[in-house]
Design a protein around this motif. Structure first.
Motif, PDB file in Angstrom:
ATOM      1  N   ILE A  15       0.861  -1.228  -0.024  1.00 51.36           N
ATOM      2  CA  ILE A  15      -0.029  -0.055  -0.081  1.00 51.36           C
ATOM      3  C   ILE A  15       0.751   1.400   0.065  1.00 51.36           C
ATOM      4  CG2 ILE A  15      -1.585   1.484   1.434  1.00 51.36           C
ATOM      5  CD1 ILE A  15      -2.877  -1.286   2.278  1.00 51.36           C
ATOM      6  N   GLY A  16       1.742   1.120   0.850  1.00 54.80           N
ATOM      7  CA  GLY A  16       2.835   2.476   0.909  1.00 54.80           C
ATOM      8  C   GLY A  16       3.468   2.561  -0.584  1.00 54.80           C
ATOM      9  N   VAL A  17       3.895   1.595  -1.088  1.00 58.29           N
ATOM     10  CA  VAL A  17       4.693   1.719  -2.349  1.00 58.29           C
ATOM     11  C   VAL A  17       3.727   2.211  -3.612  1.00 58.29           C
ATOM     12  CG1 VAL A  17       5.922   0.693  -4.269  1.00 58.29           C
ATOM     13  CG2 VAL A  17       6.602   0.178  -1.748  1.00 58.29           C
ATOM     14  N   PHE A  18       2.528   1.727  -3.611  1.00 59.81           N
ATOM     15  CA  PHE A  18       1.224   2.048  -4.654  1.00 59.81           C
ATOM     16  C   PHE A  18       0.751   3.293  -4.337  1.00 59.81           C
ATOM     17  CE2 PHE A  18      -2.720   1.471  -6.451  1.00 59.81           C
ATOM     18  CZ  PHE A  18      -2.645   1.177  -7.648  1.00 59.81           C
ATOM     19  N   ALA A  19       0.451   3.818  -3.126  1.00 61.25           N
ATOM     20  CA  ALA A  19       0.377   5.160  -2.577  1.00 61.25           C
ATOM     21  C   ALA A  19       1.325   6.243  -3.172  1.00 61.25           C
ATOM     22  CB  ALA A  19       0.171   5.269  -1.260  1.00 61.25           C
ATOM     23  N   TYR A  20       2.602   5.855  -3.142  1.00 58.71           N
ATOM     24  CA  TYR A  20       3.720   6.513  -3.805  1.00 58.71           C
ATOM     25  C   TYR A  20       3.530   6.802  -5.153  1.00 58.71           C
ATOM     26  CZ  TYR A  20       8.068   8.053  -5.289  1.00 58.71           C
ATOM     27  OH  TYR A  20       9.051   8.966  -5.963  1.00 58.71           O
ATOM     28  N   ALA A  21       3.424   5.761  -6.019  1.00 53.54           N
ATOM     29  CA  ALA A  21       3.216   5.583  -7.228  1.00 53.54           C
ATOM     30  C   ALA A  21       2.042   6.490  -7.746  1.00 53.54           C
ATOM     31  CB  ALA A  21       3.219   4.239  -7.835  1.00 53.54           C
ATOM     32  N   VAL A  22       0.891   6.189  -7.172  1.00 52.40           N
ATOM     33  CA  VAL A  22      -0.414   6.942  -7.481  1.00 52.40           C
ATOM     34  C   VAL A  22      -0.153   8.477  -7.096  1.00 52.40           C
ATOM     35  CG1 VAL A  22      -2.866   7.058  -7.127  1.00 52.40           C
ATOM     36  CG2 VAL A  22      -1.894   5.033  -7.226  1.00 52.40           C
ATOM     37  N   GLY A  23       0.291   8.830  -5.988  1.00 56.76           N
ATOM     38  CA  GLY A  23       0.505  10.127  -5.390  1.00 56.76           C
ATOM     39  C   GLY A  23       1.474  10.838  -6.580  1.00 56.76           C
ATOM     40  N   SER A 124      -7.670  21.321   6.352  1.00 59.26           N
ATOM     41  CA  SER A 124      -6.275  21.423   5.664  1.00 59.26           C
ATOM     42  C   SER A 124      -6.344  21.669   4.259  1.00 59.26           C
ATOM     43  CB  SER A 124      -5.178  20.298   6.032  1.00 59.26           C
ATOM     44  OG  SER A 124      -5.987  19.139   5.377  1.00 59.26           O
ATOM     45  N   THR A 125      -7.302  22.652   3.887  1.00 65.31           N
ATOM     46  CA  THR A 125      -7.568  23.018   2.446  1.00 65.31           C
ATOM     47  C   THR A 125      -6.012  23.701   1.822  1.00 65.31           C
ATOM     48  OG1 THR A 125      -8.438  24.926   2.883  1.00 65.31           O
ATOM     49  CG2 THR A 125      -9.989  23.054   2.617  1.00 65.31           C
ATOM     50  N   ASN A 126      -5.337  24.200   2.812  1.00 64.04           N
ATOM     51  CA  ASN A 126      -4.188  25.060   2.027  1.00 64.04           C
ATOM     52  C   ASN A 126      -3.229  23.926   1.662  1.00 64.04           C
ATOM     53  OD1 ASN A 126      -4.029  24.464   4.776  1.00 64.04           O
ATOM     54  ND2 ASN A 126      -2.841  26.094   5.227  1.00 64.04           N
ATOM     55  N   TYR A 127      -3.133  22.983   2.186  1.00 64.65           N
ATOM     56  CA  TYR A 127      -2.096  21.874   2.309  1.00 64.65           C
ATOM     57  C   TYR A 127      -2.461  21.058   0.754  1.00 64.65           C
ATOM     58  CZ  TYR A 127       0.104  22.115   6.816  1.00 64.65           C
ATOM     59  OH  TYR A 127       0.418  22.630   7.864  1.00 64.65           O
ATOM     60  N   ILE A 128      -3.750  21.073   0.477  1.00 64.45           N
ATOM     61  CA  ILE A 128      -3.985  20.469  -0.882  1.00 64.45           C
ATOM     62  C   ILE A 128      -3.395  21.071  -2.055  1.00 64.45           C
ATOM     63  CG2 ILE A 128      -6.048  19.854  -2.354  1.00 64.45           C
ATOM     64  CD1 ILE A 128      -7.525  19.421   0.208  1.00 64.45           C
ATOM     65  N   TYR A 129      -3.295  22.515  -1.874  1.00 63.42           N
ATOM     66  CA  TYR A 129      -2.636  23.257  -3.089  1.00 63.42           C
ATOM     67  C   TYR A 129      -1.200  23.098  -3.016  1.00 63.42           C
ATOM     68  CZ  TYR A 129      -7.213  25.214  -3.983  1.00 63.42           C
ATOM     69  OH  TYR A 129      -8.526  24.932  -4.401  1.00 63.42           O
ATOM     70  N   LEU A 130      -0.664  22.904  -2.056  1.00 62.17           N
ATOM     71  CA  LEU A 130       0.814  22.707  -1.636  1.00 62.17           C
ATOM     72  C   LEU A 130       1.414  21.276  -1.995  1.00 62.17           C
ATOM     73  CD1 LEU A 130       1.498  24.958   1.563  1.00 62.17           C
ATOM     74  CD2 LEU A 130       2.090  25.522  -0.867  1.00 62.17           C
ATOM     75  N   TYR A 131       0.472  20.392  -1.501  1.00 59.91           N
ATOM     76  CA  TYR A 131       0.920  18.971  -1.766  1.00 59.91           C
ATOM     77  C   TYR A 131      -0.386  18.366  -2.348  1.00 59.91           C
ATOM     78  CZ  TYR A 131       4.316  20.304   1.638  1.00 59.91           C
ATOM     79  OH  TYR A 131       5.330  20.869   2.164  1.00 59.91           O
ATOM     80  N   PRO A 132      -0.523  18.271  -3.718  1.00 60.40           N
ATOM     81  CA  PRO A 132      -1.708  17.708  -4.160  1.00 60.40           C
ATOM     82  C   PRO A 132      -2.210  16.104  -4.037  1.00 60.40           C
ATOM     83  CG  PRO A 132      -0.552  18.829  -6.096  1.00 60.40           C
ATOM     84  CD  PRO A 132       0.275  18.796  -4.559  1.00 60.40           C
ATOM     85  N   ALA A 133      -1.094  15.493  -3.522  1.00 55.76           N
ATOM     86  CA  ALA A 133      -1.418  14.150  -3.423  1.00 55.76           C
ATOM     87  C   ALA A 133      -1.575  13.883  -2.073  1.00 55.76           C
ATOM     88  CB  ALA A 133      -0.128  13.466  -3.833  1.00 55.76           C
ATOM     89  N   PHE A 134      -1.917  14.810  -1.245  1.00 55.08           N
ATOM     90  CA  PHE A 134      -1.820  14.823   0.180  1.00 55.08           C
ATOM     91  C   PHE A 134      -3.202  13.645   0.494  1.00 55.08           C
ATOM     92  CE2 PHE A 134      -4.071  16.407   4.307  1.00 55.08           C
ATOM     93  CZ  PHE A 134      -3.066  16.072   4.884  1.00 55.08           C
ATOM     94  N   SER A 135      -4.207  13.878  -0.335  1.00 58.10           N
ATOM     95  CA  SER A 135      -5.386  13.081  -0.120  1.00 58.10           C
ATOM     96  C   SER A 135      -5.327  11.646  -0.417  1.00 58.10           C
ATOM     97  CB  SER A 135      -6.738  13.473  -0.856  1.00 58.10           C
ATOM     98  OG  SER A 135      -6.259  13.705  -2.433  1.00 58.10           O
ATOM     99  N   ILE A 136      -4.522  11.430  -1.051  1.00 52.80           N
ATOM    100  CA  ILE A 136      -4.323   9.931  -1.701  1.00 52.80           C
ATOM    101  C   ILE A 136      -3.484   9.157  -0.361  1.00 52.80           C
ATOM    102  CG2 ILE A 136      -2.744   8.398  -3.091  1.00 52.80           C
ATOM    103  CD1 ILE A 136      -3.615  10.399  -5.361  1.00 52.80           C
ATOM    104  N   TYR A 137      -2.295  10.094   0.261  1.00 53.11           N
ATOM    105  CA  TYR A 137      -1.487   9.430   1.273  1.00 53.11           C
ATOM    106  C   TYR A 137      -2.433   9.390   2.545  1.00 53.11           C
ATOM    107  CZ  TYR A 137       2.330  10.471  -1.834  1.00 53.11           C
ATOM    108  OH  TYR A 137       3.193  10.349  -2.620  1.00 53.11           O
ATOM    109  N   LEU A 138      -3.545  10.269   2.701  1.00 53.08           N
ATOM    110  CA  LEU A 138      -4.257  10.205   3.815  1.00 53.08           C
ATOM    111  C   LEU A 138      -5.178   9.148   3.834  1.00 53.08           C
ATOM    112  CD1 LEU A 138      -4.946  11.788   6.298  1.00 53.08           C
ATOM    113  CD2 LEU A 138      -6.450  13.071   5.060  1.00 53.08           C
ATOM    114  N   PHE A 139      -5.704   8.713   2.516  1.00 54.84           N
ATOM    115  CA  PHE A 139      -6.732   7.374   2.348  1.00 54.84           C
ATOM    116  C   PHE A 139      -5.676   6.135   2.415  1.00 54.84           C
ATOM    117  CE2 PHE A 139      -8.565   4.262  -0.349  1.00 54.84           C
ATOM    118  CZ  PHE A 139      -9.775   4.249   0.369  1.00 54.84           C
TER     119      PHE A 139
END
Length: 160
Positions: A15-23, A124-139
């Motif tokens: 899951i960690g490796v796949f989240a990195y790839a998708v992120g 943390s809506t401001n983090y979404i613009y700085l780190y777009p893949a934040f939601s993927i890592y959170l999931f």
């Protein structure tokens, strides 16, 4: 118990490796979208888009390795083994009770983690613009938390 630990740890790694790839891919798609938005406004934004297939290849290889080792670790070598992937261990009645308690702990952890993730996303809506893949890592972290809870509950109940 070694099967549950192996499958839980291998699932967390996959899951960690796949989240990195998708992120990583999502961040590049986000950059291309920013370029298109800037182009629509008459601006030229310089973006550096890189696509890398290695994280996907590594995650697929890890999945295949996990499937092969999972089949070899199972105590029963029947044809229905292919339908029973995952941490669940139900060799006897005691292990069935242990599995039920561990599944309940995993479900409660997943539910709480999803609620916390929703609150984090709202706050943390401001983090979404700085780190777009934040939601993927959170999931991915909610799935990892659920797997960790399952393994811990299974080991605690097994050692009672």
């Amino acid at each position: 118990m070694k099967t549950v630990l192996f499958e839980s740890i291998s699932k967390i790694i996959i899951i960690g490796v796949f989240a990195y790839a998708v992120g990583f891919t999502f961040e590049n798609i986000w950059l291309m979208d920013e370029f298109n938005r800037g182009l629509a406004n008459g601006e030229i934004l310089l973006v550096d888009v890189k696509f890398n297939l290695w994280p996907f290849i590594v995650s697929i290889l890890l999945m295949l390795l996990q499937i092969i080792l999972s089949v070899k670790l199972k105590p029963r070598k029947r044809a229905d083994i292919l339908l029973k992937f995952g941490e669940f261990q139900e060799a006897d009645e005691r292990e069935l009770i242990i599995t039920n308690k561990a599944t309940r702990a995993s479900h409660v952890t997943f539910t709480l983690a999803v609620m916390i993730a929703m609150l984090i996303m709202v706050l943390s809506t401001n983090y979404i613009y700085l780190y777009p893949a934040f939601s993927i890592y959170l999931f991915a972290s909610t799935i990892v938390a659920s797997s960790i809870a399952y393994a811990i509950a299974w080991c605690i109940e097994y050692n009672k």
